[in-house]
Motif scaffolding. Sequence first.
Motif, PDB file in Angstrom:
ATOM      1  N   TYR A 197      -1.496  -2.154  -0.692  1.00  0.00           N
ATOM      2  CA  TYR A 197      -2.465  -2.055  -1.782  1.00  0.00           C
ATOM      3  C   TYR A 197      -2.579  -3.369  -2.525  1.00  0.00           C
ATOM      4  CZ  TYR A 197      -4.439  -0.951  -6.285  1.00  0.00           C
ATOM      5  OH  TYR A 197      -5.199  -0.966  -7.410  1.00  0.00           O
ATOM      6  N   ILE A 239      -7.916   2.069  -2.941  1.00  0.00           N
ATOM      7  CA  ILE A 239      -7.923   0.674  -3.331  1.00  0.00           C
ATOM      8  C   ILE A 239      -8.791   0.439  -4.555  1.00  0.00           C
ATOM      9  CG2 ILE A 239      -9.852   0.017  -1.883  1.00  0.00           C
ATOM     10  CD1 ILE A 239      -8.512  -2.576  -1.429  1.00  0.00           C
ATOM     11  N   LYS A 288      -5.881  -5.526  -2.725  1.00  0.00           N
ATOM     12  CA  LYS A 288      -6.502  -5.648  -4.039  1.00  0.00           C
ATOM     13  C   LYS A 288      -6.681  -7.099  -4.424  1.00  0.00           C
ATOM     14  CE  LYS A 288      -7.942  -3.530  -7.666  1.00  0.00           C
ATOM     15  NZ  LYS A 288      -8.021  -2.143  -8.010  1.00  0.00           N
TER      16      LYS A 288
END
Lengths: 342, 82
Positions: free
Chosen positions: A140, A173, A144
């Motif tokens: 993640y 996300i 990101k």
Amino acid sequence: MNYNASSGARHPAQKPSGRKKKHVGDPSTLGTYTPLPYNPYAVPPVYDEHSAGPPPPYGYSPQDYPQQAPLYGQPQGNYGQTPQGFSIPSQLLNEPVVTNMAMQYGQALVGSGKQMVDRELGKYIPVSRLKYYFAVDTTYVTKKLGLLLFPFTHSDWSVKYEQNEPVQPRFEINAPDLYIPLMAYLTYILLAGLILGSQSRFSPEVLGIHASSALAWLVLEVVVELVTLYIINIESSLKTLDLVAFGGYKYVGIIVAVLLSLVFQRTGYYLGILYFGAALAFYLIRTLRIQVLPEGAAQHDPYGNNVSSGSKRRLYFLLFVAVIQPILMWWLSAHLISVPSA
Amino acid sequence: MAITLWNLYEASLLCLNAICVLHEERFLAKIGWSAHQNIQGFGEQPTIKNQILNLVRSIRMVTRIPLIFLNILTIIVKLILG
């Protein structure tokens, strides 16, 4: 030994507090743990002298002192003198029943005190909400960061919901998190110190000033956004911590722009700020549009009138949030770039 | 440039003081800014002016007492530390 047997039943309950082993040391075994925790009930000379007066919960902290007697000679000397008037209560406290009761009372007090502190803290800081924002994992974070630095090719901006609550950032996300802003904030402070050090402008107060200043600007930005959201009276599912998260994403851009300035000096810095400002503005507009703008058409109130949900006001709010990002990014980092010596 | 947390605290204290000294009857009613003077219908959206006045009134009600203590505290700190 019967009193030992009855207290042995409570032993597992009291085991988690490691102090049990320490506080019942008799002075002859200073600095060492007694292996059997209930042995010294037979001989608690130090326990007598200074807990005869004060109630049992106070007895916890002085009872650590016998362990530190080699270091603190003075307090030990005080505790070593027996006030003669206390001999009778001390014999009473020799009774194992009373000591057990006293320890139970003290335990209960500590437990309830801890509960009270947790409850009061829970009123001001939503701990479970905080845990949601830190439920991230490495994939993640990398995705990101990539999204923050280049959001132009991302197509699906919606956030999946699960029982009226957004899915954890780990699985979605597009959900905001607080881990990246926190780490970026700390990195920004350290980077500011590093840059100023490379220009011989460093002093230890600089770190504190930067930390405080960045935090103050973040608080100010979040407060202005909250007041604006209230005044223009739009319904949105944005929470305060969401706004804090969105405010913290700018530090990622600041860090990269300042690093660019190390290599390419002024032009690199301004190009970096312009690009990352634009990228962050784009990212915020796309993300907030889902949460702030109405999804369907105008809503109907019970009178059958078409209530336009103030889409112009929402748009202005979005634009306001998006525009102050590059400005704040520049404001927070412009003093860090090195002035090229003419 | 450096706005520290202390500066922010001072500025917000001054702003809250300014909001709290606006007297409802003597001042705001004369201008026509007293809250709920123009009661709006049920189905209408609150106007921006009403929202701001509601906000001012709520701030005044909530922060009146804590502001006394915060002011005393800040005065003492400023006296000691200059």
